[in-house]
Design a protein around this motif. Structure first.
Motif, PDB file in Angstrom:
ATOM      1  N   LEU B   7       0.809  -0.887  -0.173  1.00 50.13           N
ATOM      2  CA  LEU B   7      -0.027  -0.028  -0.055  1.00 50.13           C
ATOM      3  C   LEU B   7       0.823   1.082  -0.368  1.00 50.13           C
ATOM      4  O   LEU B   7       0.371   1.956  -0.575  1.00 50.13           O
ATOM      5  CB  LEU B   7      -0.796  -0.104   1.180  1.00 50.13           C
ATOM      6  N   LEU B   8       1.435   1.097   0.258  1.00 55.99           N
ATOM      7  CA  LEU B   8       2.842   2.301   0.572  1.00 55.99           C
ATOM      8  C   LEU B   8       4.508   2.069   0.742  1.00 55.99           C
ATOM      9  O   LEU B   8       4.390   0.824   0.720  1.00 55.99           O
ATOM     10  CB  LEU B   8       2.689   3.063   2.295  1.00 55.99           C
ATOM     11  N   ASP B   9       4.999   2.712  -0.290  1.00 54.14           N
ATOM     12  CA  ASP B   9       6.227   2.841  -0.400  1.00 54.14           C
ATOM     13  C   ASP B   9       7.161   4.124   0.484  1.00 54.14           C
ATOM     14  O   ASP B   9       6.829   4.735  -0.969  1.00 54.14           O
ATOM     15  CB  ASP B   9       6.226   2.012  -2.197  1.00 54.14           C
ATOM     16  N   VAL B  10       8.035   3.868   0.370  1.00 58.34           N
ATOM     17  CA  VAL B  10       8.946   5.134   1.108  1.00 58.34           C
ATOM     18  C   VAL B  10      10.648   4.501   0.239  1.00 58.34           C
ATOM     19  O   VAL B  10      10.830   3.671   0.828  1.00 58.34           O
ATOM     20  CB  VAL B  10       9.112   4.704   2.340  1.00 58.34           C
ATOM     21  N   ARG B  11      10.742   5.720  -0.472  1.00 54.25           N
ATOM     22  CA  ARG B  11      12.213   4.963  -0.884  1.00 54.25           C
ATOM     23  C   ARG B  11      13.450   6.382  -1.232  1.00 54.25           C
ATOM     24  O   ARG B  11      12.576   7.759  -0.948  1.00 54.25           O
ATOM     25  CB  ARG B  11      11.811   5.347  -2.496  1.00 54.25           C
ATOM     26  N   GLY B  12      14.414   6.188  -0.122  1.00 53.26           N
ATOM     27  CA  GLY B  12      15.486   6.902  -0.263  1.00 53.26           C
ATOM     28  C   GLY B  12      14.636   8.539   0.674  1.00 53.26           C
ATOM     29  O   GLY B  12      15.373   9.574   0.155  1.00 53.26           O
ATOM     30  N   LEU B  13      13.838   8.508   1.337  1.00 54.92           N
ATOM     31  CA  LEU B  13      13.403   9.692   1.885  1.00 54.92           C
ATOM     32  C   LEU B  13      13.866  10.409   2.795  1.00 54.92           C
ATOM     33  O   LEU B  13      14.507   9.682   3.568  1.00 54.92           O
ATOM     34  CB  LEU B  13      12.179   9.360   2.848  1.00 54.92           C
ATOM     35  N   LYS B  14      14.611  11.730   2.658  1.00 53.46           N
ATOM     36  CA  LYS B  14      14.914  12.506   3.633  1.00 53.46           C
ATOM     37  C   LYS B  14      14.594  13.462   3.953  1.00 53.46           C
ATOM     38  O   LYS B  14      13.936  14.721   3.247  1.00 53.46           O
ATOM     39  CB  LYS B  14      16.506  13.154   2.596  1.00 53.46           C
ATOM     40  N   VAL B  15      14.453  14.179   4.968  1.00 55.50           N
ATOM     41  CA  VAL B  15      14.200  15.427   5.200  1.00 55.50           C
ATOM     42  C   VAL B  15      15.335  16.691   6.004  1.00 55.50           C
ATOM     43  O   VAL B  15      15.444  16.199   7.964  1.00 55.50           O
ATOM     44  CB  VAL B  15      12.543  15.672   6.536  1.00 55.50           C
ATOM     45  N   HIS B  16      15.916  17.379   5.517  1.00 57.07           N
ATOM     46  CA  HIS B  16      15.782  18.664   6.043  1.00 57.07           C
ATOM     47  C   HIS B  16      16.094  19.359   6.401  1.00 57.07           C
ATOM     48  O   HIS B  16      15.338  19.932   5.927  1.00 57.07           O
ATOM     49  CB  HIS B  16      18.117  18.284   5.683  1.00 57.07           C
ATOM     50  N   PHE B  17      16.786  20.082   7.867  1.00 54.97           N
ATOM     51  CA  PHE B  17      15.925  21.216   7.602  1.00 54.97           C
ATOM     52  C   PHE B  17      17.304  22.427   8.126  1.00 54.97           C
ATOM     53  O   PHE B  17      18.563  21.780   8.917  1.00 54.97           O
ATOM     54  CB  PHE B  17      15.362  21.232   9.390  1.00 54.97           C
ATOM     55  N   PRO B  18      17.049  23.644   7.741  1.00 47.86           N
ATOM     56  CA  PRO B  18      18.141  24.264   7.735  1.00 47.86           C
ATOM     57  C   PRO B  18      18.464  24.919   9.130  1.00 47.86           C
ATOM     58  O   PRO B  18      17.257  25.491   9.627  1.00 47.86           O
ATOM     59  CB  PRO B  18      17.836  25.684   6.771  1.00 47.86           C
ATOM     60  N   ILE B  19      19.480  25.013   9.686  1.00 49.38           N
ATOM     61  CA  ILE B  19      20.198  26.539  11.009  1.00 49.38           C
ATOM     62  C   ILE B  19      20.913  27.412  10.432  1.00 49.38           C
ATOM     63  O   ILE B  19      21.566  27.611   9.719  1.00 49.38           O
ATOM     64  CB  ILE B  19      21.239  25.725  11.615  1.00 49.38           C
ATOM     65  N   GLU B  20      19.553  28.478  10.897  1.00 48.55           N
ATOM     66  CA  GLU B  20      19.485  29.773  10.014  1.00 48.55           C
ATOM     67  C   GLU B  20      20.655  30.006  11.317  1.00 48.55           C
ATOM     68  O   GLU B  20      20.140  30.302  12.332  1.00 48.55           O
ATOM     69  CB  GLU B  20      18.203  30.620   9.767  1.00 48.55           C
ATOM     70  N   LYS B  21      21.738  31.310  10.264  1.00 51.45           N
ATOM     71  CA  LYS B  21      22.278  32.566  11.689  1.00 51.45           C
ATOM     72  C   LYS B  21      22.028  33.332  10.765  1.00 51.45           C
ATOM     73  O   LYS B  21      22.086  33.747   9.725  1.00 51.45           O
ATOM     74  CB  LYS B  21      23.817  31.750  11.263  1.00 51.45           C
TER      75      LYS B  21
END
Lengths: 332, 334
Positions: B7-21
């Protein structure tokens, strides 16, 4: 338990006046704590376990709170009758507390070493420098790496587990007779929880500190406690040595709770037992067993009168508050 | 290409959040790698549990699967359709098939709406947009029947969230998630805010609903005991990656990854004799920051079995035995 009793709570009643009526958060609680013993107080939210322990140190805010009856005897002295000054001298020195949330219980603008040293300065009359040295020593003892350097850090610079270690360092800095730990690991991850529980266990064994451990987690109780009190709606419904509680629970609530927890080693049943309904509102409780509406073994008498405490074994002070186990019903 | 059984396929999932200065001239000083290359699939009717400590990326994974968080990389296929490639309009229609149940039953319900309206809201929105054909009377009937199915009496229909207990509120949240007849339920810590006696009520309810409505679950929790009770398969996450994935029974009896072993041994058992006799693996230190880029295995510094090669390159998820994947050099890999 052959050891002397170090703290005795007798018939403690703590109530809060609210707009909707009087809430009896703690309704006639009695227990004994012995030197070197770890006593677990388990119960769901709102069962009165935290208020019990705040009452022991007279930390219940008044108003709206009010300790209406009972005695808290520490080494023979009734803390509820003692002056504010006398109680203040005991807090942190003889009886100290660890709270659930280490971030809100530490002062964010003071260096951690100063916070640990505060109690040492106050109770041992040490100067600032020796108190700080003792604080650093405590930090080493509880396993904060690089303690000398970190002593000048502020609470926000520590992780949750480290903050809880600092709370423990504060609580144990004056070698208290009693340590009250109110959900000390609830806010922590399991691997960190294991570290903290291990720490409390080894430190309390070393100094024979008596520990009151308040928790909702029966797994934590199984691993830490000698004796357990199960609370429901402001009352202790069952008190037993830890093995007897887990392998031979008497109160239907205790049994229900034990059957409700999934076990990580898959030893439990395929389908969890669940206690129907929800805990009662503590305002104007009728004279009846508060668990009766949810109980699978409810009888007519349960809805008509509050069950008395029945002592099942005087040697271990095992007791239960349930009509199924009263003397009349046992004989019948 | 995704497997049609899944039903569900997740492939190479990436979530990156920037650290802002910086205040005026913002610049990106680094990245928090909340989810850093996650692959998994869920078969129809299965319940996959995602377990890990706080900050390991399990909730971010759920949000990215639900398209509530834009993924930095990777794809999420629901029945073979890449959700990220859908237009806003198609995505809205597709949301019928995957719904969420949230952790906090206090903040996830609108305090100004009555219970029945909360449950009926998804139906009303879909009816208004012409995605389903249902008139108001049918919506009323359907929402009442959902309340009943989730153990809420019809007399509660006009009450507001604050009049309910935590367990009842979670029942409202579950009824709302079921309203559109979803295939996949993404449940993010659905029982961790509840007391033990209420927790088992909700877990049993979810199990019954899974059977009756033929639901598939992505179930997120930090409590391994809850996960093992509810799920058929379990994935353990650490620092944004899956370190081990297998079926629930194997995970309980034969965990392979040193982190899984430590995690399992740290869970207190409600059994005093077992507690006294078991040997606990106490991990040193804390979970490290996900903003550091690791050259080797991210678990290396806390691992009691770390080897030299663990510092050189990160292990990848490999088959250790049939249906059991683990990302650790102890079980092969270069």
């Amino acid at each position: 338990m052959s050891e002397e009793s170090i703290l005795r709570v007798e018939g403690l009643v703590t109530q809060f006046s609210t707009d909707r009526g009087l809430v009896k958060a703690v309704d006639g609680i009695s227990f004994d704590l012995h030197r070197g013993e770890t006593l677990g107080i388990v119960g769901e939210s709102g069962s009165g376990k935290s208020v019990t322990n705040l009452s022991i140190l007279r930390l219940v805010q008044s108003p709206p709170g009010n300790i209406a009856a009972g005695k808290v005897l520490f080494q023979g002295q009734d803390l509820l009758q003692a002056s504010e000054e006398e109680v203040r001298l005991l807090r942190g020195k003889n009886i100290s507390m660890i709270f659930q949330d280490p971030l809100t219980s530490l002062n964010p603008v003071l260096k951690v070493s100063m916070q640990i040293a505060e109690a040492i300065q106050l109770h041992h009359g040490l100067g600032r420098k020796p108190a700080k040295a003792k604080a650093v020593e405590m930090m080493k003892l509880i396993g904060i790496p690089d303690a000398e350097r970190r002593a000048d850090d502020y609470p926000h610079q520590f992780s949750g587990g480290m903050r809880q270690r600092i709370m423990i360092a504060m609580a144990l800095s004056c070698n208290p007779d009693i340590l009250i730990a109110d959900e000390p690991t609830t806010a922590l991850d399991v691997t960190i929880q294991a570290q903290i529980l291990e720490l409390i266990k080894s430190l309390s064994a070393k100094d024979k500190t008596a520990v009151i451990l308040i928790t909702h987690d029966l797994g934590v109780v199984a691993g830490m406690c000698d004796t357990v009190c199960v609370m429901y709606a402001g009352r202790i419904v069952e008190r037993a040595p830890v093995d007897e509680l887990f392998y031979d629970p008497k109160h239907p609530y205790t049994r229900g709770l034990l059957d409700s927890i999934p076990s990580v080693d898959l030893s439990g049943p395929d389908r969890l037992y669940s206690i129907p309904g929800a805990p009662p509102n503590l305002i104007d409780l009728p004279d009846a067993c508060p668990f009766a509406p949810r109980c699978s073994r409810v009888m007519e008498v349960c809805t008509k009168a509050t069950p008395p405490e029945t002592v099942l074994d005087t040697a271990t002070s095992r007791s239960v508050r349930c009509w199924l186990h009263t003397k009349e019903n046992q004989n019948a | 290409m995704p497997d049609s059984q899944n039903l569900l396929d997740v492939r190479g999932l990436k979530v990156h959040f920037p650290i802002e200065k910086g205040i005026i001239f913002k610049r990106v000083a680094g990245w928090v790698r909340a989810v850093d290359g996650v692959d998994f699939s869920i078969k129809k009717g299965e319940a996959l549990g995602l377990v890990g400590e706080s900050g390991c990326g399990k909730s971010t994974t759920a949000m990215a699967v639900a398209q509530l968080q834009t993924a930095t990389a990777g794809q999420v296929f629901l029945e073979g359709r890449d959700l990220a490639s859908l237009s806003a309009k198609d995505l809205r229609a597709a949301r019928k098939d995957f719904q969420l149940v949230f952790q906090d039953p206090y903040s996830s319900l609108d305090p100004r709406q009555k219970a029945q309206d909360i449950i009926a809201e998804p139906l009303r929105i879909f009816a208004k947009n012409g995605l389903i054909t249902m008139d108001e009377a049918a919506i009323q009937r359907e929402s009442l029947s959902l309340m009943d199915r989730c153990g809420l009496s019809a007399s509660f229909a006009t009450r507001y969230p604050h009049e309910f207990s935590g367990g009842q509120r979670q029942r409202i949240g579950i009824a709302r998630a079921l309203a559109l007849g979803p295939k996949l339920i993404i449940a993010d810590e659905p029982v961790s805010a509840l007391d033990v006696s209420i927790q088992s009520q909700i877990l049993n309810l979810l199990k019954d609903l899974q059977k009756d409505f033929d639901l598939t679950f992505l179930f997120i929790a930090h409590d391994l005991a809850v996960i093992e009770y509810f799920c058929t398969r379990i994935a353990v996450m650490y620092l944004g990656r899956i370190v081990e994935i297998t079926d629930a029974a194997t995970m309980a009896r034969n965990p392979l990854h040193p982190y899984t072993k430590a995690l399992l041994s740290a869970v207190p058992l409600p059994d005093p004799r077992k507690e006294r006799s078991r040997r606990r693996i106490i991990l040193k230190g804390d979970v490290p920051s996900p903003s550091i880029e690791y050259k080797g295995c991210p678990f290396r510094e806390r691992c009691p079995q770390a080897m030299e090669k663990c510092a050189l390159s990160p292990p990848s998820l490999m088959q250790a035995e049939e249906g059991h994947q683990v990302s650790c050099f102890l079980y092969g890999g270069a």
